[in-house]
Design a protein around this motif. Sequence first.
Motif, PDB file in Angstrom:
ATOM      1  N   GLY A 118      -9.097  -8.729  -0.360  1.00  0.00           N
ATOM      2  CA  GLY A 118     -10.110  -8.886   0.702  1.00  0.00           C
ATOM      3  C   GLY A 118     -11.224  -7.898   0.689  1.00  0.00           C
ATOM      4  N   ALA A 119     -10.894  -6.682   0.218  1.00  0.00           N
ATOM      5  CA  ALA A 119     -11.681  -5.627   0.151  1.00  0.00           C
ATOM      6  C   ALA A 119     -11.216  -4.382  -1.040  1.00  0.00           C
ATOM      7  CB  ALA A 119     -11.783  -4.493   1.478  1.00  0.00           C
ATOM      8  N   PRO A 120     -12.135  -3.886  -1.615  1.00  0.00           N
ATOM      9  CA  PRO A 120     -11.602  -3.100  -2.749  1.00  0.00           C
ATOM     10  C   PRO A 120     -10.323  -2.135  -2.373  1.00  0.00           C
ATOM     11  CG  PRO A 120     -13.952  -2.990  -2.835  1.00  0.00           C
ATOM     12  CD  PRO A 120     -13.492  -3.746  -1.499  1.00  0.00           C
ATOM     13  N   LEU A 121      -9.642  -2.035  -3.234  1.00  0.00           N
ATOM     14  CA  LEU A 121      -8.186  -1.460  -2.901  1.00  0.00           C
ATOM     15  C   LEU A 121      -8.028  -0.217  -3.821  1.00  0.00           C
ATOM     16  CD1 LEU A 121      -5.853  -4.617  -2.494  1.00  0.00           C
ATOM     17  CD2 LEU A 121      -6.873  -3.079  -0.713  1.00  0.00           C
ATOM     18  N   LEU A 122      -7.392   0.872  -3.530  1.00  0.00           N
ATOM     19  CA  LEU A 122      -7.352   1.944  -4.261  1.00  0.00           C
ATOM     20  C   LEU A 122      -5.878   1.578  -5.206  1.00  0.00           C
ATOM     21  CD1 LEU A 122      -7.908   4.770  -5.121  1.00  0.00           C
ATOM     22  CD2 LEU A 122      -6.486   5.646  -3.313  1.00  0.00           C
ATOM     23  N   ALA A 123      -5.628   1.826  -6.397  1.00  0.00           N
ATOM     24  CA  ALA A 123      -4.708   1.424  -7.015  1.00  0.00           C
ATOM     25  C   ALA A 123      -4.180   2.578  -8.066  1.00  0.00           C
ATOM     26  CB  ALA A 123      -4.853   0.016  -7.895  1.00  0.00           C
ATOM     27  N   VAL A 124      -2.941   2.567  -8.500  1.00  0.00           N
ATOM     28  CA  VAL A 124      -2.407   3.363  -9.509  1.00  0.00           C
ATOM     29  C   VAL A 124      -1.375   2.567 -10.249  1.00  0.00           C
ATOM     30  CG1 VAL A 124      -0.431   4.477  -8.045  1.00  0.00           C
ATOM     31  CG2 VAL A 124      -1.613   5.805  -9.899  1.00  0.00           C
ATOM     32  N   GLY A 125      -1.274   2.850 -11.480  1.00  0.00           N
ATOM     33  CA  GLY A 125      -0.326   2.155 -12.132  1.00  0.00           C
ATOM     34  C   GLY A 125      -0.387   2.089 -13.666  1.00  0.00           C
ATOM     35  N   SER A 126       0.344   1.426 -14.425  1.00  0.00           N
ATOM     36  CA  SER A 126       0.553   1.461 -16.202  1.00  0.00           C
ATOM     37  C   SER A 126       0.147   0.446 -16.486  1.00  0.00           C
ATOM     38  CB  SER A 126       1.948   2.075 -16.070  1.00  0.00           C
ATOM     39  OG  SER A 126       3.054   0.932 -15.939  1.00  0.00           O
ATOM     40  N   ALA A 127      -0.554  -0.320 -15.971  1.00  0.00           N
ATOM     41  CA  ALA A 127      -1.110  -1.709 -16.570  1.00  0.00           C
ATOM     42  C   ALA A 127      -1.820  -1.567 -17.818  1.00  0.00           C
ATOM     43  CB  ALA A 127      -1.962  -2.542 -15.610  1.00  0.00           C
ATOM     44  N   PRO A 128      -1.975  -2.466 -18.826  1.00  0.00           N
ATOM     45  CA  PRO A 128      -2.513  -2.255 -19.934  1.00  0.00           C
ATOM     46  C   PRO A 128      -4.100  -2.325 -19.613  1.00  0.00           C
ATOM     47  CG  PRO A 128      -1.097  -3.883 -20.330  1.00  0.00           C
ATOM     48  CD  PRO A 128      -0.774  -3.527 -19.193  1.00  0.00           C
TER      49      PRO A 128
ATOM     50  N   ASP B 126       8.071  -2.214 -19.287  1.00  0.00           N
ATOM     51  CA  ASP B 126       7.720  -2.514 -17.842  1.00  0.00           C
ATOM     52  C   ASP B 126       6.385  -1.980 -17.616  1.00  0.00           C
ATOM     53  OD1 ASP B 126      10.340  -3.581 -18.045  1.00  0.00           O
ATOM     54  OD2 ASP B 126      11.331  -2.056 -16.904  1.00  0.00           O
ATOM     55  N   ALA B 127       5.923  -2.667 -16.549  1.00  0.00           N
ATOM     56  CA  ALA B 127       4.719  -1.907 -15.982  1.00  0.00           C
ATOM     57  C   ALA B 127       4.699  -2.088 -14.330  1.00  0.00           C
ATOM     58  CB  ALA B 127       3.554  -2.843 -16.210  1.00  0.00           C
ATOM     59  N   VAL B 128       4.070  -0.947 -13.662  1.00  0.00           N
ATOM     60  CA  VAL B 128       4.222  -1.000 -12.143  1.00  0.00           C
ATOM     61  C   VAL B 128       2.834  -0.624 -11.719  1.00  0.00           C
ATOM     62  CG1 VAL B 128       4.937   0.148 -10.201  1.00  0.00           C
ATOM     63  CG2 VAL B 128       6.518  -0.052 -12.188  1.00  0.00           C
ATOM     64  N   THR B 129       2.270  -1.321 -10.785  1.00  0.00           N
ATOM     65  CA  THR B 129       0.954  -1.218 -10.140  1.00  0.00           C
ATOM     66  C   THR B 129       1.140  -1.303  -8.661  1.00  0.00           C
ATOM     67  OG1 THR B 129      -0.030  -2.321 -11.704  1.00  0.00           O
ATOM     68  CG2 THR B 129      -1.431  -1.985  -9.498  1.00  0.00           C
ATOM     69  N   VAL B 130       0.834   0.003  -7.787  1.00  0.00           N
ATOM     70  CA  VAL B 130       0.721   0.184  -6.495  1.00  0.00           C
ATOM     71  C   VAL B 130      -0.592   0.067  -6.008  1.00  0.00           C
ATOM     72  CG1 VAL B 130       1.565   1.395  -4.491  1.00  0.00           C
ATOM     73  CG2 VAL B 130       2.989   1.387  -6.601  1.00  0.00           C
ATOM     74  N   LEU B 131      -0.740  -0.562  -4.986  1.00  0.00           N
ATOM     75  CA  LEU B 131      -2.255  -0.859  -4.333  1.00  0.00           C
ATOM     76  C   LEU B 131      -2.072  -0.411  -2.886  1.00  0.00           C
ATOM     77  CD1 LEU B 131      -1.751  -3.516  -6.168  1.00  0.00           C
ATOM     78  CD2 LEU B 131      -4.274  -3.053  -6.090  1.00  0.00           C
ATOM     79  N   CYS B 132      -3.328   0.059  -2.183  1.00  0.00           N
ATOM     80  CA  CYS B 132      -3.278   0.433  -0.929  1.00  0.00           C
ATOM     81  C   CYS B 132      -4.798   0.274  -0.583  1.00  0.00           C
ATOM     82  CB  CYS B 132      -2.584   1.567  -0.512  1.00  0.00           C
ATOM     83  SG  CYS B 132      -3.526   3.077  -1.294  1.00  0.00           S
ATOM     84  N   PRO B 133      -5.190   0.404   0.862  1.00  0.00           N
ATOM     85  CA  PRO B 133      -6.425   0.209   1.329  1.00  0.00           C
ATOM     86  C   PRO B 133      -7.097   1.639   0.670  1.00  0.00           C
ATOM     87  CG  PRO B 133      -4.966  -0.440   3.121  1.00  0.00           C
ATOM     88  CD  PRO B 133      -4.155   0.242   2.083  1.00  0.00           C
ATOM     89  N   ALA B 134      -8.314   1.536   0.500  1.00  0.00           N
ATOM     90  CA  ALA B 134      -9.157   2.569   0.102  1.00  0.00           C
ATOM     91  C   ALA B 134      -9.701   3.593   1.174  1.00  0.00           C
ATOM     92  CB  ALA B 134     -10.439   1.941  -0.877  1.00  0.00           C
ATOM     93  N   ASP B 135      -9.663   3.058   2.363  1.00  0.00           N
ATOM     94  CA  ASP B 135     -10.210   3.882   3.645  1.00  0.00           C
ATOM     95  C   ASP B 135      -8.841   4.311   4.492  1.00  0.00           C
ATOM     96  OD1 ASP B 135     -12.576   3.469   2.657  1.00  0.00           O
ATOM     97  OD2 ASP B 135     -12.795   1.586   3.702  1.00  0.00           O
ATOM     98  N   GLY B 136      -9.257   5.293   5.382  1.00  0.00           N
ATOM     99  CA  GLY B 136      -8.173   5.487   6.253  1.00  0.00           C
ATOM    100  C   GLY B 136      -7.579   7.057   5.952  1.00  0.00           C
ATOM    101  N   GLU B 137      -6.929   7.412   6.961  1.00  0.00           N
ATOM    102  CA  GLU B 137      -6.466   8.630   6.862  1.00  0.00           C
ATOM    103  C   GLU B 137      -5.246   8.859   5.819  1.00  0.00           C
ATOM    104  OE1 GLU B 137      -5.732  12.756   7.226  1.00  0.00           O
ATOM    105  OE2 GLU B 137      -7.657  11.547   8.019  1.00  0.00           O
ATOM    106  N   PRO B 138      -5.189   9.636   4.536  1.00  0.00           N
ATOM    107  CA  PRO B 138      -4.189   9.402   3.691  1.00  0.00           C
ATOM    108  C   PRO B 138      -2.817   9.625   4.149  1.00  0.00           C
ATOM    109  CG  PRO B 138      -6.091  10.436   2.609  1.00  0.00           C
ATOM    110  CD  PRO B 138      -6.158  10.278   4.369  1.00  0.00           C
TER     111      PRO B 138
END
Length: 225
Positions: A25-35, A174-186
């Motif tokens: 719905g809005a740009p998200l912050l992501a981390v992961g090992s995807a190709p 195997d691959a993992v991707t974790v996403l979260c909102p890009a804004d807000g108090e971390p």
Amino acid sequence: MLYEPILTSRSEAGWDIPLLVWRAGAPLLAVGSAPLGGGLGVRRWVLNATVPMTYDRDDPAAHLAELAHDLDLVGPGVGLLTGVDVAEVVRRTDAGVQVWATVGLGTPVWAAAPGPAAPAVPAPAHRVGTVNIVAYVPVRLGDAALVNAVATATEAKAQAIWELGLTATGTATDAVTVLCPADGEPAPYGGPRSAWGAPLARAVHAAVRDGGAGTVVPWSDRRAG
């Protein structure tokens, strides 16, 4: 937020091959090992694409970028590949954390295998051997917490695989991707006993356990049948 995935398909070699597409719905912050789109950064979509077990391209990131273009996905995103029929995705939630997993455990391995990595148990070469995990945490995680969340998800996956009776920690692809909102108090922590790492671990564990409990047939074998 990350919307529920849409199941679609692409035409390839005369076949309709399934894909799962998540849009944000809005740009998200992501981390992961995807190709495609691995590492740490802002992402707008996620793509999990089935490929035949005869897949032999050596440019998976470029291939996924082509698929994203064909689907009119714009901006940076995350792309994953698997021999699993992505229509078999398993979704689990816990305390606002959402997890989707496509689970193929045909070629399980120990992470710290002695010498060249080899299957922990004999398995036919054609069996599906990839676990792809997509997770959404509904609050902003700090950079270190995001990295910790990947470790937490991986630990939970390994626990589920062990409980399924396999002497392994995962598969080699195997691959993992974790996403979260890009804004807000971390939020500062993502470990398995943290406020958000704990529900993440439980949701990943449930998705991988339940997804791996059945017999996963490679998509290409389904077509052959």
